[in-house]
Design a protein around this motif. Structure first.
Motif, PDB file in Angstrom:
ATOM      1  N   CYS A 110       0.880  -1.179   0.000  1.00 55.76           N
ATOM      2  CA  CYS A 110       0.000   0.000   0.000  1.00 55.76           C
ATOM      3  C   CYS A 110       0.910   1.220   0.000  1.00 55.76           C
ATOM      4  N   ARG A 111       0.525   2.297   0.620  1.00 57.57           N
ATOM      5  CA  ARG A 111       1.373   3.499   0.607  1.00 57.57           C
ATOM      6  C   ARG A 111       2.576   3.338   1.528  1.00 57.57           C
ATOM      7  N   VAL A 112       2.324   2.968   2.806  1.00 54.13           N
ATOM      8  CA  VAL A 112       3.428   2.824   3.758  1.00 54.13           C
ATOM      9  C   VAL A 112       3.456   1.475   4.467  1.00 54.13           C
ATOM     10  N   GLY A 113       2.425   0.683   4.351  1.00 55.90           N
ATOM     11  CA  GLY A 113       2.457  -0.658   4.937  1.00 55.90           C
ATOM     12  C   GLY A 113       1.349  -1.016   5.899  1.00 55.90           C
ATOM     13  N   GLY A 114       0.507  -0.061   6.291  1.00 55.35           N
ATOM     14  CA  GLY A 114      -0.560  -0.348   7.250  1.00 55.35           C
ATOM     15  C   GLY A 114      -1.710  -1.144   6.660  1.00 55.35           C
TER      16      GLY A 114
ATOM     17  N   VAL B 129       4.841  -5.807   2.292  1.00 58.89           N
ATOM     18  CA  VAL B 129       6.024  -5.072   1.845  1.00 58.89           C
ATOM     19  C   VAL B 129       6.214  -3.875   2.768  1.00 58.89           C
ATOM     20  N   THR B 130       7.259  -3.926   3.595  1.00 58.43           N
ATOM     21  CA  THR B 130       7.552  -2.885   4.568  1.00 58.43           C
ATOM     22  C   THR B 130       7.825  -1.558   3.868  1.00 58.43           C
ATOM     23  N   GLY B 131       7.175  -0.510   4.335  1.00 61.28           N
ATOM     24  CA  GLY B 131       7.397   0.820   3.774  1.00 61.28           C
ATOM     25  C   GLY B 131       6.559   1.126   2.552  1.00 61.28           C
ATOM     26  N   GLY B 132       5.885   0.122   2.005  1.00 62.25           N
ATOM     27  CA  GLY B 132       4.949   0.314   0.907  1.00 62.25           C
ATOM     28  C   GLY B 132       5.567   0.949  -0.328  1.00 62.25           C
TER      29      GLY B 132
ATOM     30  N   GLY C 104      -2.532   8.332 -14.509  1.00 56.23           N
ATOM     31  CA  GLY C 104      -3.192   9.633 -14.498  1.00 56.23           C
ATOM     32  C   GLY C 104      -2.339  10.690 -15.171  1.00 56.23           C
ATOM     33  N   PRO C 105      -2.849  11.929 -15.214  1.00 56.54           N
ATOM     34  CA  PRO C 105      -2.108  13.029 -15.816  1.00 56.54           C
ATOM     35  C   PRO C 105      -0.913  13.432 -14.955  1.00 56.54           C
ATOM     36  N   GLY C 106       0.099  13.980 -15.582  1.00 58.99           N
ATOM     37  CA  GLY C 106       1.247  14.498 -14.847  1.00 58.99           C
ATOM     38  C   GLY C 106       2.267  13.428 -14.539  1.00 58.99           C
ATOM     39  N   PRO C 107       3.356  13.818 -13.854  1.00 60.98           N
ATOM     40  CA  PRO C 107       4.431  12.882 -13.554  1.00 60.98           C
ATOM     41  C   PRO C 107       3.994  11.859 -12.503  1.00 60.98           C
ATOM     42  N   ALA C 108       4.651  10.716 -12.536  1.00 58.33           N
ATOM     43  CA  ALA C 108       4.357   9.678 -11.545  1.00 58.33           C
ATOM     44  C   ALA C 108       4.762  10.163 -10.173  1.00 58.33           C
ATOM     45  N   GLN C 109       3.897   9.990  -9.222  1.00 57.52           N
ATOM     46  CA  GLN C 109       4.235  10.305  -7.841  1.00 57.52           C
ATOM     47  C   GLN C 109       3.400   9.425  -6.940  1.00 57.52           C
ATOM     48  N   VAL C 110       3.972   9.052  -5.821  1.00 52.53           N
ATOM     49  CA  VAL C 110       3.245   8.237  -4.854  1.00 52.53           C
ATOM     50  C   VAL C 110       2.556   9.191  -3.898  1.00 52.53           C
ATOM     51  N   VAL C 111       1.230   9.045  -3.791  1.00 54.30           N
ATOM     52  CA  VAL C 111       0.469   9.951  -2.927  1.00 54.30           C
ATOM     53  C   VAL C 111       0.084   9.264  -1.642  1.00 54.30           C
TER      54      VAL C 111
END
Length: 106
Positions: free
Chosen positions: A58-62, A81-84, A99-106
């Protein structure tokens, strides 16, 4: 239940990366080989979870830890996966965006 976890570099060879983030998070950036089944729809879409070993992210692991615990209780081979995806991206692993724009993890 103690949920087994691995770092990004320890994701087992041959394991399917299962991304349980929500649709907007997935669209912003995900691993190219990942399978997407959002946690919010997990039980309804359980049939979309591939057979075989799973590395859950996931994003961070929770959220992925919760899904990993559920899968293991069902007799599935799964690790968190620790830290997601934040750790995935920090490790320089590939990320693609839908999606539009540069790849980024939100």
């Amino acid at each position: 239940m103690n949920v087994p976890a691995v770092s990004v570099s320890e994701v087992p060879a041959g394991a399917t990366l299962l991304d349980v983030r929500e649709d907007d998070e997935w669209a912003a950036g995900h691993a190219p080989e990942a399978v997407h089944v959002p946690m919010s729809a997990f039980l309804e879409r359980l049939d979309q979870v591939p057979d075989g070993p799973l590395a859950v992210v996931c994003r961070v692991g929770g959220r992925s830890a919760q899904v990993t615990a559920y899968l293991r209780n069902q007799g599935r081979e799964a690790v968190n996966v620790t830290g997601g995806m934040l750790a995935w991206e920090a490790a320089g692993r590939p990320v693609v965006a839908d999606g539009p724009g540069p790849a980024q993890v939100v």
